[in-house]
Design a protein around this motif. Structure first.
Motif, PDB file in Angstrom:
ATOM      1  N   GLU A  57       0.933  -1.214   0.016  1.00 20.80           N
ATOM      2  CA  GLU A  57       0.280   0.018  -0.066  1.00 20.80           C
ATOM      3  C   GLU A  57       1.026   1.196  -0.051  1.00 20.80           C
ATOM      4  OE1 GLU A  57      -0.483  -2.099   3.229  1.00 20.80           O
ATOM      5  OE2 GLU A  57      -1.106  -3.499   1.778  1.00 20.80           O
ATOM      6  N   ALA A  60       2.162   1.926  -3.390  1.00 16.99           N
ATOM      7  CA  ALA A  60       1.302   2.391  -4.229  1.00 16.99           C
ATOM      8  C   ALA A  60       0.913   4.132  -3.940  1.00 16.99           C
ATOM      9  CB  ALA A  60       0.112   1.932  -4.017  1.00 16.99           C
ATOM     10  N   LYS A  61       0.933   4.469  -2.875  1.00 17.79           N
ATOM     11  CA  LYS A  61       0.607   5.689  -2.309  1.00 17.79           C
ATOM     12  C   LYS A  61       1.813   6.593  -3.069  1.00 17.79           C
ATOM     13  CE  LYS A  61      -1.783   4.692   2.011  1.00 17.79           C
ATOM     14  NZ  LYS A  61      -1.871   4.809   3.388  1.00 17.79           N
ATOM     15  N   GLY A  63       3.930   5.805  -5.496  1.00 16.47           N
ATOM     16  CA  GLY A  63       3.759   5.731  -6.738  1.00 16.47           C
ATOM     17  C   GLY A  63       2.542   6.871  -7.438  1.00 16.47           C
ATOM     18  N   ASP A  64       1.637   6.979  -6.553  1.00 18.61           N
ATOM     19  CA  ASP A  64       0.512   7.789  -6.859  1.00 18.61           C
ATOM     20  C   ASP A  64       1.123   9.507  -6.763  1.00 18.61           C
ATOM     21  OD1 ASP A  64      -2.030   8.519  -7.623  1.00 18.61           O
ATOM     22  OD2 ASP A  64      -2.513   9.133  -5.647  1.00 18.61           O
ATOM     23  N   VAL A  67       3.285   9.930  -9.811  1.00 26.27           N
ATOM     24  CA  VAL A  67       2.760  10.149 -11.040  1.00 26.27           C
ATOM     25  C   VAL A  67       1.845  11.426 -11.336  1.00 26.27           C
ATOM     26  CG1 VAL A  67       0.597   8.969 -12.368  1.00 26.27           C
ATOM     27  CG2 VAL A  67       2.461   7.519 -11.417  1.00 26.27           C
ATOM     28  N   LYS A  68       1.261  11.768 -10.006  1.00 25.58           N
ATOM     29  CA  LYS A  68       0.618  13.093 -10.081  1.00 25.58           C
ATOM     30  C   LYS A  68       1.243  14.434 -10.269  1.00 25.58           C
ATOM     31  CE  LYS A  68      -3.281  11.894  -7.529  1.00 25.58           C
ATOM     32  NZ  LYS A  68      -4.210  11.681  -5.927  1.00 25.58           N
ATOM     33  N   ASN A  73       3.957   7.597 -16.307  1.00 25.91           N
ATOM     34  CA  ASN A  73       3.072   6.514 -16.102  1.00 25.91           C
ATOM     35  C   ASN A  73       3.837   5.602 -14.977  1.00 25.91           C
ATOM     36  OD1 ASN A  73       1.355   6.777 -18.181  1.00 25.91           O
ATOM     37  ND2 ASN A  73       2.856   5.812 -19.806  1.00 25.91           N
ATOM     38  N   THR A  74       2.998   4.853 -14.310  1.00 29.54           N
ATOM     39  CA  THR A  74       3.530   4.164 -13.093  1.00 29.54           C
ATOM     40  C   THR A  74       4.740   3.067 -13.661  1.00 29.54           C
ATOM     41  OG1 THR A  74       1.790   2.447 -13.446  1.00 29.54           O
ATOM     42  CG2 THR A  74       1.551   3.950 -11.680  1.00 29.54           C
TER      43      THR A  74
END
Length: 86
Positions: A57, A60-61, A63-64, A67-68, A73-74
């Motif tokens: 998790e 993922a956070k 990576g987000d 990306v933002k 792209n991831t």
């Protein structure tokens, strides 16, 4: 004149990249991690996080965030965990 414009364009691109790297690092630290280093390349981003462990998790956070901030792209993001040593 053309050389000056090109130099200004390159300096602006470098400044933009540095601002994004600092933003990524700050946002990761705001998530509670001790420290982070971000390196934005032409087509990819590498981030090193100083931590005792990253869960799925967490990755993922982070990576987000990347990306933002960058628009990449991831698949273009590499997150490297640097273990905290005493």
């Amino acid at each position: 004149q053309a050389a000056k414009k090109e130099a200004q364009k390159m300096m602006l691109a470098l400044t933009d990249k540095m601002e994004k790297e600092m933003e990524i690092e700050s946002l990761i630290r705001a998530r509670g991690y001790k420290d982070a280093l971000a390196y934005i390349h032409d087509k990819a981003v590498d981030v090193i996080i100083h931590t005792n462990g990253l869960e799925k998790e967490d990755v993922a956070k982070v990576g987000d965030i990347i990306v933002k901030v960058t628009g990449f792209n991831t698949e273009d993001v590499t997150i490297i965990e640097k273990k905290i040593t005493q």
